[in-house]
Design a protein around this motif. Structure first.
Motif, PDB file in Angstrom:
ATOM      1  N   GLY A  36       0.811  -1.211   0.000  1.00 19.27           N
ATOM      2  CA  GLY A  36       0.000   0.000   0.000  1.00 19.27           C
ATOM      3  C   GLY A  36       0.846   1.264   0.000  1.00 19.27           C
ATOM      4  N   VAL A  37       1.912   1.265   0.764  1.00 17.79           N
ATOM      5  CA  VAL A  37       2.833   2.417   0.790  1.00 17.79           C
ATOM      6  C   VAL A  37       3.416   2.637  -0.601  1.00 17.79           C
ATOM      7  CG1 VAL A  37       5.084   3.191   1.654  1.00 17.79           C
ATOM      8  CG2 VAL A  37       3.402   2.249   3.246  1.00 17.79           C
ATOM      9  N   LEU A  38       3.864   1.551  -1.212  1.00 14.99           N
ATOM     10  CA  LEU A  38       4.453   1.657  -2.546  1.00 14.99           C
ATOM     11  C   LEU A  38       3.421   2.072  -3.592  1.00 14.99           C
ATOM     12  CD1 LEU A  38       6.776  -1.459  -2.372  1.00 14.99           C
ATOM     13  CD2 LEU A  38       7.477   0.944  -2.375  1.00 14.99           C
ATOM     14  N   ARG A  39       2.207   1.523  -3.501  1.00  9.20           N
ATOM     15  CA  ARG A  39       1.145   1.914  -4.441  1.00  9.20           C
ATOM     16  C   ARG A  39       0.833   3.394  -4.325  1.00  9.20           C
ATOM     17  NH1 ARG A  39      -1.232  -2.969  -3.298  1.00  9.20           N
ATOM     18  NH2 ARG A  39      -2.481  -2.042  -1.660  1.00  9.20           N
ATOM     19  N   ASP A  40       0.742   3.898  -3.089  1.00  8.62           N
ATOM     20  CA  ASP A  40       0.460   5.318  -2.876  1.00  8.62           C
ATOM     21  C   ASP A  40       1.571   6.195  -3.447  1.00  8.62           C
ATOM     22  OD1 ASP A  40      -1.866   4.609  -1.581  1.00  8.62           O
ATOM     23  OD2 ASP A  40      -1.115   5.043   0.444  1.00  8.62           O
ATOM     24  N   ALA A  41       2.814   5.790  -3.231  1.00 10.39           N
ATOM     25  CA  ALA A  41       3.940   6.571  -3.746  1.00 10.39           C
ATOM     26  C   ALA A  41       3.931   6.575  -5.275  1.00 10.39           C
ATOM     27  CB  ALA A  41       5.258   6.000  -3.225  1.00 10.39           C
ATOM     28  N   ALA A  42       3.687   5.420  -5.879  1.00  7.08           N
ATOM     29  CA  ALA A  42       3.636   5.348  -7.341  1.00  7.08           C
ATOM     30  C   ALA A  42       2.486   6.181  -7.881  1.00  7.08           C
ATOM     31  CB  ALA A  42       3.509   3.899  -7.800  1.00  7.08           C
ATOM     32  N   ALA A  43       1.329   6.098  -7.238  1.00  7.83           N
ATOM     33  CA  ALA A  43       0.158   6.851  -7.702  1.00  7.83           C
ATOM     34  C   ALA A  43       0.398   8.355  -7.639  1.00  7.83           C
ATOM     35  CB  ALA A  43      -1.068   6.476  -6.869  1.00  7.83           C
ATOM     36  N   ALA A  44       1.110   8.810  -6.622  1.00  6.28           N
ATOM     37  CA  ALA A  44       1.410  10.240  -6.513  1.00  6.28           C
ATOM     38  C   ALA A  44       2.181  10.714  -7.743  1.00  6.28           C
ATOM     39  CB  ALA A  44       2.208  10.523  -5.238  1.00  6.28           C
ATOM     40  N   HIS A  45       3.088   9.889  -8.234  1.00 10.87           N
ATOM     41  CA  HIS A  45       3.863  10.264  -9.422  1.00 10.87           C
ATOM     42  C   HIS A  45       3.065  10.048 -10.705  1.00 10.87           C
ATOM     43  CE1 HIS A  45       7.629  11.386  -7.573  1.00 10.87           C
ATOM     44  NE2 HIS A  45       7.399  10.425  -6.695  1.00 10.87           N
ATOM     45  N   GLU A  46       2.256   8.995 -10.740  1.00 12.52           N
ATOM     46  CA  GLU A  46       1.449   8.742 -11.933  1.00 12.52           C
ATOM     47  C   GLU A  46       0.427   9.844 -12.163  1.00 12.52           C
ATOM     48  OE1 GLU A  46       1.749   3.881 -11.744  1.00 12.52           O
ATOM     49  OE2 GLU A  46       0.039   4.872 -10.829  1.00 12.52           O
ATOM     50  N   ASN A  47      -0.024  10.478 -11.096  1.00 15.89           N
ATOM     51  CA  ASN A  47      -1.052  11.517 -11.188  1.00 15.89           C
ATOM     52  C   ASN A  47      -0.490  12.939 -11.142  1.00 15.89           C
ATOM     53  OD1 ASN A  47      -3.165   9.591 -11.268  1.00 15.89           O
ATOM     54  ND2 ASN A  47      -2.981   9.334  -9.063  1.00 15.89           N
ATOM     55  N   ALA A  48       0.817  13.061 -11.121  1.00 16.71           N
ATOM     56  CA  ALA A  48       1.447  14.380 -11.041  1.00 16.71           C
ATOM     57  C   ALA A  48       1.281  15.133 -12.358  1.00 16.71           C
ATOM     58  CB  ALA A  48       2.930  14.236 -10.710  1.00 16.71           C
ATOM     59  N   ALA A  49       1.225  16.433 -12.240  1.00 14.11           N
ATOM     60  CA  ALA A  49       1.103  17.298 -13.422  1.00 14.11           C
ATOM     61  C   ALA A  49       2.439  17.969 -13.698  1.00 14.11           C
ATOM     62  CB  ALA A  49       0.032  18.354 -13.179  1.00 14.11           C
ATOM     63  N   GLY A  50       2.561  18.521 -14.881  1.00 11.52           N
ATOM     64  CA  GLY A  50       3.777  19.246 -15.236  1.00 11.52           C
ATOM     65  C   GLY A  50       3.971  19.277 -16.728  1.00 11.52           C
ATOM     66  N   GLU A  56       7.551  12.940 -17.901  1.00 17.68           N
ATOM     67  CA  GLU A  56       8.408  11.796 -18.200  1.00 17.68           C
ATOM     68  C   GLU A  56       9.159  11.355 -16.945  1.00 17.68           C
ATOM     69  OE1 GLU A  56      12.225  10.674 -21.022  1.00 17.68           O
ATOM     70  OE2 GLU A  56      10.991  12.388 -21.574  1.00 17.68           O
ATOM     71  N   MET A  57       9.655  12.318 -16.183  1.00 19.86           N
ATOM     72  CA  MET A  57      10.359  12.003 -14.940  1.00 19.86           C
ATOM     73  C   MET A  57       9.416  11.315 -13.956  1.00 19.86           C
ATOM     74  SD  MET A  57      10.848  13.129 -11.481  1.00 19.86           S
ATOM     75  CE  MET A  57      10.012  14.674 -11.552  1.00 19.86           C
ATOM     76  N   HIS A  58       8.201  11.846 -13.788  1.00 18.25           N
ATOM     77  CA  HIS A  58       7.240  11.248 -12.856  1.00 18.25           C
ATOM     78  C   HIS A  58       6.865   9.828 -13.278  1.00 18.25           C
ATOM     79  CE1 HIS A  58       6.575  14.511 -10.079  1.00 18.25           C
ATOM     80  NE2 HIS A  58       6.401  15.357 -11.079  1.00 18.25           N
ATOM     81  N   GLN A  59       6.678   9.604 -14.572  1.00 19.24           N
ATOM     82  CA  GLN A  59       6.347   8.257 -15.041  1.00 19.24           C
ATOM     83  C   GLN A  59       7.511   7.297 -14.799  1.00 19.24           C
ATOM     84  OE1 GLN A  59       3.345   7.040 -16.012  1.00 19.24           O
ATOM     85  NE2 GLN A  59       2.679   9.060 -15.313  1.00 19.24           N
TER      86      GLN A  59
END
Length: 78
Positions: A36-50, A56-59
């Motif tokens: 769950g910790v890892l999923r949350d961290a990944a989701a934060a980057h998958e949903n980041a804007a910029g 590309e960096m977030h993905q």
């Protein structure tokens, strides 16, 4: 992140991965909590804007985190 040269970031990632593996190995947290910790961290980057470069960096970061999750939970269980 091909060509990654940020040594501090690489060291931090290695340390965090080792800590998560130790937490899992010693049964300090259930595997589902670590996932769950890892999923949350990944989701934060998958949903980041910029801009395109930031996206590309977030993905790339999300892919690294998801790879760590597979390493900790090789069965792929959620």
């Amino acid at each position: 992140m091909p060509g990654q040269t940020d040594h501090a970031g690489m060291a931090a990632l290695s340390i965090c991965e080792a800590l998560l593996l130790a937490i899992n190995d010693h049964k300090l947290l259930p595997e589902r909590e670590i996932a769950g910790v890892l999923r949350d961290a990944a989701a934060a980057h998958e949903n980041a804007a910029g801009n395109a470069t930031e996206m590309e960096m977030h993905q790339s970061v999300a892919s690294l985190i998801n790879g760590i999750m597979v390493g900790i939970n090789p069965t792929g269980r959620p």
